[in-house]
Design an enzyme around this catalytic site. Structure first.
Site, PDB file in Angstrom:
ATOM      1  N   LYS A   1      -1.485  -5.383  -4.743  1.00 35.19           N
ATOM      2  CA  LYS A   1      -2.848  -5.094  -5.238  1.00 35.19           C
ATOM      3  C   LYS A   1      -2.854  -3.839  -6.103  1.00 35.19           C
ATOM      4  O   LYS A   1      -3.415  -3.836  -7.195  1.00 35.19           O
ATOM      5  CB  LYS A   1      -3.817  -4.884  -4.063  1.00 35.19           C
ATOM      6  CG  LYS A   1      -3.923  -6.067  -3.127  1.00 35.19           C
ATOM      7  CD  LYS A   1      -4.899  -5.801  -2.014  1.00 35.19           C
ATOM      8  CE  LYS A   1      -4.506  -4.693  -1.061  1.00 35.19           C
ATOM      9  NZ  LYS A   1      -3.300  -4.966  -0.252  1.00 35.19           N
TER      10      LYS A   1
ATOM     11  N   ARG B   1     -12.864  -4.544   3.021  1.00 32.30           N
ATOM     12  CA  ARG B   1     -11.907  -5.245   3.874  1.00 32.30           C
ATOM     13  C   ARG B   1     -12.480  -5.575   5.245  1.00 32.30           C
ATOM     14  O   ARG B   1     -11.730  -6.007   6.133  1.00 32.30           O
ATOM     15  CB  ARG B   1     -10.560  -4.535   3.959  1.00 32.30           C
ATOM     16  CG  ARG B   1     -10.550  -3.165   4.388  1.00 32.30           C
ATOM     17  CD  ARG B   1      -9.514  -2.313   3.696  1.00 32.30           C
ATOM     18  NE  ARG B   1      -8.135  -2.510   4.006  1.00 32.30           N
ATOM     19  CZ  ARG B   1      -7.149  -2.002   3.242  1.00 32.30           C
ATOM     20  NH1 ARG B   1      -7.435  -1.332   2.145  1.00 32.30           N
ATOM     21  NH2 ARG B   1      -5.920  -2.169   3.557  1.00 32.30           N
TER      22      ARG B   1
ATOM     23  N   ARG C   1       9.141   0.300  -0.755  1.00 33.71           N
ATOM     24  CA  ARG C   1       8.163   1.007  -1.584  1.00 33.71           C
ATOM     25  C   ARG C   1       8.387   2.522  -1.559  1.00 33.71           C
ATOM     26  O   ARG C   1       8.652   3.116  -0.526  1.00 33.71           O
ATOM     27  CB  ARG C   1       6.740   0.719  -1.075  1.00 33.71           C
ATOM     28  CG  ARG C   1       5.711   1.636  -1.765  1.00 33.71           C
ATOM     29  CD  ARG C   1       4.298   1.217  -1.601  1.00 33.71           C
ATOM     30  NE  ARG C   1       3.929   0.922  -0.237  1.00 33.71           N
ATOM     31  CZ  ARG C   1       2.862   0.219   0.088  1.00 33.71           C
ATOM     32  NH1 ARG C   1       2.080  -0.256  -0.849  1.00 33.71           N
ATOM     33  NH2 ARG C   1       2.578  -0.016   1.347  1.00 33.71           N
TER      34      ARG C   1
HETATM   35  P1  AP5 Z   1      -4.031   0.682   1.338  1.00 37.54           P
HETATM   36  O1  AP5 Z   1      -3.333   1.791   0.659  1.00 37.54           O
HETATM   37  O2  AP5 Z   1      -5.097  -0.025   0.622  1.00 37.54           O
HETATM   38  O3  AP5 Z   1      -2.916  -0.309   1.907  1.00 37.54           O
HETATM   39  P2  AP5 Z   1      -2.803  -1.907   1.927  1.00 37.54           P
HETATM   40  O4  AP5 Z   1      -4.016  -2.706   1.710  1.00 37.54           O
HETATM   41  O5  AP5 Z   1      -2.107  -2.138   3.214  1.00 37.54           O
HETATM   42  O6  AP5 Z   1      -1.994  -2.223   0.690  1.00 37.54           O
HETATM   43  P3  AP5 Z   1      -0.722  -1.533   0.198  1.00 37.54           P
HETATM   44  O7  AP5 Z   1      -1.080  -0.262  -0.533  1.00 37.54           O
HETATM   45  O8  AP5 Z   1       0.274  -1.416   1.325  1.00 37.54           O
HETATM   46  O9  AP5 Z   1      -0.104  -2.606  -0.767  1.00 37.54           O
HETATM   47  P4  AP5 Z   1      -0.547  -3.183  -2.179  1.00 37.54           P
HETATM   48  O10 AP5 Z   1      -1.069  -4.569  -1.997  1.00 37.54           O
HETATM   49  O11 AP5 Z   1      -1.391  -2.211  -2.932  1.00 37.54           O
HETATM   50  O12 AP5 Z   1       0.892  -3.312  -2.830  1.00 37.54           O
HETATM   51  P5  AP5 Z   1       1.661  -2.374  -3.873  1.00 37.54           P
HETATM   52  O13 AP5 Z   1       1.161  -2.633  -5.258  1.00 37.54           O
HETATM   53  O14 AP5 Z   1       1.724  -0.968  -3.383  1.00 37.54           O
HETATM   54  O15 AP5 Z   1      -4.677   1.231   2.694  1.00 37.54           O
HETATM   55  C1  AP5 Z   1      -3.941   2.051   3.578  1.00 37.54           C
HETATM   56  C2  AP5 Z   1      -4.782   2.370   4.791  1.00 37.54           C
HETATM   57  O16 AP5 Z   1      -5.983   3.082   4.399  1.00 37.54           O
HETATM   58  C3  AP5 Z   1      -5.294   1.166   5.593  1.00 37.54           C
HETATM   59  O17 AP5 Z   1      -4.353   0.678   6.506  1.00 37.54           O
HETATM   60  C4  AP5 Z   1      -6.526   1.785   6.284  1.00 37.54           C
HETATM   61  O18 AP5 Z   1      -6.165   2.590   7.362  1.00 37.54           O
HETATM   62  C5  AP5 Z   1      -7.096   2.686   5.197  1.00 37.54           C
HETATM   63  N1  AP5 Z   1      -8.090   1.986   4.347  1.00 37.54           N
HETATM   64  C6  AP5 Z   1      -7.989   1.749   3.001  1.00 37.54           C
HETATM   65  N2  AP5 Z   1      -9.074   1.089   2.553  1.00 37.54           N
HETATM   66  C7  AP5 Z   1      -9.879   0.913   3.642  1.00 37.54           C
HETATM   67  C8  AP5 Z   1     -11.124   0.269   3.830  1.00 37.54           C
HETATM   68  N3  AP5 Z   1     -11.773  -0.323   2.808  1.00 37.54           N
HETATM   69  N4  AP5 Z   1     -11.653   0.251   5.078  1.00 37.54           N
HETATM   70  C9  AP5 Z   1     -11.030   0.840   6.117  1.00 37.54           C
HETATM   71  N5  AP5 Z   1      -9.840   1.462   6.013  1.00 37.54           N
HETATM   72  C10 AP5 Z   1      -9.264   1.495   4.782  1.00 37.54           C
HETATM   73  O19 AP5 Z   1       3.134  -3.058  -3.780  1.00 37.54           O
HETATM   74  C11 AP5 Z   1       3.923  -2.929  -2.608  1.00 37.54           C
HETATM   75  C12 AP5 Z   1       5.405  -2.780  -3.009  1.00 37.54           C
HETATM   76  O20 AP5 Z   1       5.863  -3.979  -3.643  1.00 37.54           O
HETATM   77  C13 AP5 Z   1       5.668  -1.642  -4.022  1.00 37.54           C
HETATM   78  O21 AP5 Z   1       6.920  -1.083  -3.750  1.00 37.54           O
HETATM   79  C14 AP5 Z   1       5.696  -2.369  -5.389  1.00 37.54           C
HETATM   80  O22 AP5 Z   1       6.490  -1.699  -6.344  1.00 37.54           O
HETATM   81  C15 AP5 Z   1       6.282  -3.720  -5.005  1.00 37.54           C
HETATM   82  N6  AP5 Z   1       5.786  -4.842  -5.814  1.00 37.54           N
HETATM   83  C16 AP5 Z   1       4.520  -5.017  -6.289  1.00 37.54           C
HETATM   84  N7  AP5 Z   1       4.429  -6.188  -6.959  1.00 37.54           N
HETATM   85  C17 AP5 Z   1       5.667  -6.757  -6.881  1.00 37.54           C
HETATM   86  C18 AP5 Z   1       6.221  -7.987  -7.361  1.00 37.54           C
HETATM   87  N8  AP5 Z   1       5.470  -8.844  -8.060  1.00 37.54           N
HETATM   88  N9  AP5 Z   1       7.502  -8.258  -7.111  1.00 37.54           N
HETATM   89  C19 AP5 Z   1       8.285  -7.396  -6.385  1.00 37.54           C
HETATM   90  N10 AP5 Z   1       7.817  -6.205  -5.909  1.00 37.54           N
HETATM   91  C20 AP5 Z   1       6.535  -5.898  -6.153  1.00 37.54           C
END
Ligand code: AP5
Length: 210
Positions: free
Chosen positions: A14, A89, A126
């Site tokens: 995302k 969420r 990551r």
């Molecule tokens: P948040 O930071 O939003 O974490 P998440 O939703 O778990 O999502 P991520 O950041 O882990 O992943 P992403 O989907 O953004 O993937 P990314 O692009 O980084 O939230 C963290 C915490 O904050 C929550 O657990 C909660 O506690 C709190 N929180 C946040 N919002 C909240 C809300 N609304 N309500 C309540 N609490 C809240 O990619 C991941 C990895 O994969 C990277 O290394 C990237 O380089 C790699 N990658 C990306 N795309 C590809 C691809 N196509 N192929 C290969 N690798 C790839």
């Protein structure tokens, strides 16, 4: 289309895709995870309250996150639109956003589909920079190991990216966020996109949908 929500499980990409899309559309990328991490880093009252939830992979209470997001989308730079990442969420957050946007509801909700095995691989590789730029040790390494290409800041591994916490994040996601996906399906806004493959391919699919 300029009021876009990107949804998907933890590690689905995302943040990666929302950043690209926001740049393309010239609107702000609003990521509640990044905003909360900045609050924690600054030691603010909100950050102190949020930290224990985030470290355990639980969601921060709705009232805190809704107030933070509401203030962010009221700013001048969000008047032309935004790409939301990580909010809403829970169902109360989704309802609060609908009320807040009134007649100018979201234009589209893009849901990134990625299998769980790939999610675990992505999260464990990551590396993040304090400003929210994201890398992967194999798929998207920085030019200089351990350093952000954009601002030269040192990269780190997120506290909540350990295996046990990731498992909890996936459980919380299934219980609390899957109903939000159905909420937007019911409103006819949901577009499902295959989130596997190179980030460029995923971006192309998203742009096709838009
Ligand atoms: P948040 O930071 O939003 O974490 P998440 O939703 O778990 O999502 P991520 O950041 O882990 O992943 P992403 O989907 O953004 O993937 P990314 O692009 O980084 O939230 C963290 C915490 O904050 C929550 O657990 C909660 O506690 C709190 N929180 C946040 N919002 C909240 C809300 N609304 N309500 C309540 N609490 C809240 O990619 C991941 C990895 O994969 C990277 O290394 C990237 O380089 C790699 N990658 C990306 N795309 C590809 C691809 N196509 N192929 C290969 N690798 C790839």
């Amino acid at each position: 289309m300029n009021r876009i929500l990107l949804m998907g499980p933890p590690g689905a990409g995302k943040g990666t895709q929302a950043g690209r899309l926001a740049e393309e559309l010239r609107v702000p990328h609003i990521a509640t995870g990044d905003m909360l991490r900045a609050e924690v880093a600054s030691g603010s009252e909100l950050g102190k309250k949020a930290r224990s939830y985030m470290d355990a992979g639980e969601y921060v209470p709705d009232d805190l996150v809704i107030a933070m997001l509401s203030e962010r989308i009221s700013r001048a730079d969000a008047r032309r639109g935004f790409v939301l990442d990580g909010f809403p969420r829970t169902l109360p957050q989704a309802r609060a956003l609908t009320d807040r946007l009134g007649n100018e509801d979201l234009d589209v909700v893009v849901y990134l589909e990625v299998p769980e095995t790939e999610i675990v691989r992505r999260i464990s590789g990551r590396r993040s920079c304090p400003q929210g730029h994201v890398y992967h040790v194999e798929d998207n390494p920085p030019e200089t190991e351990g350093t952000c290409d954009v601002d030269g800041e040192p990269l780190y591994q997120r506290e909540d990216d350990g295996e046990e916490v990731v498992r909890n994040r996936l459980r919380v996601y299934r219980e609390q966020t899957q109903p939000v996906v159905e909420f937007y399906r019911g409103k006819g806004l949901l577009r499902e996109v295959d989130g596997t493959g190179h980030p460029d391919e995923v971006q192309k699919r998203i742009l096709e949908v838009l």
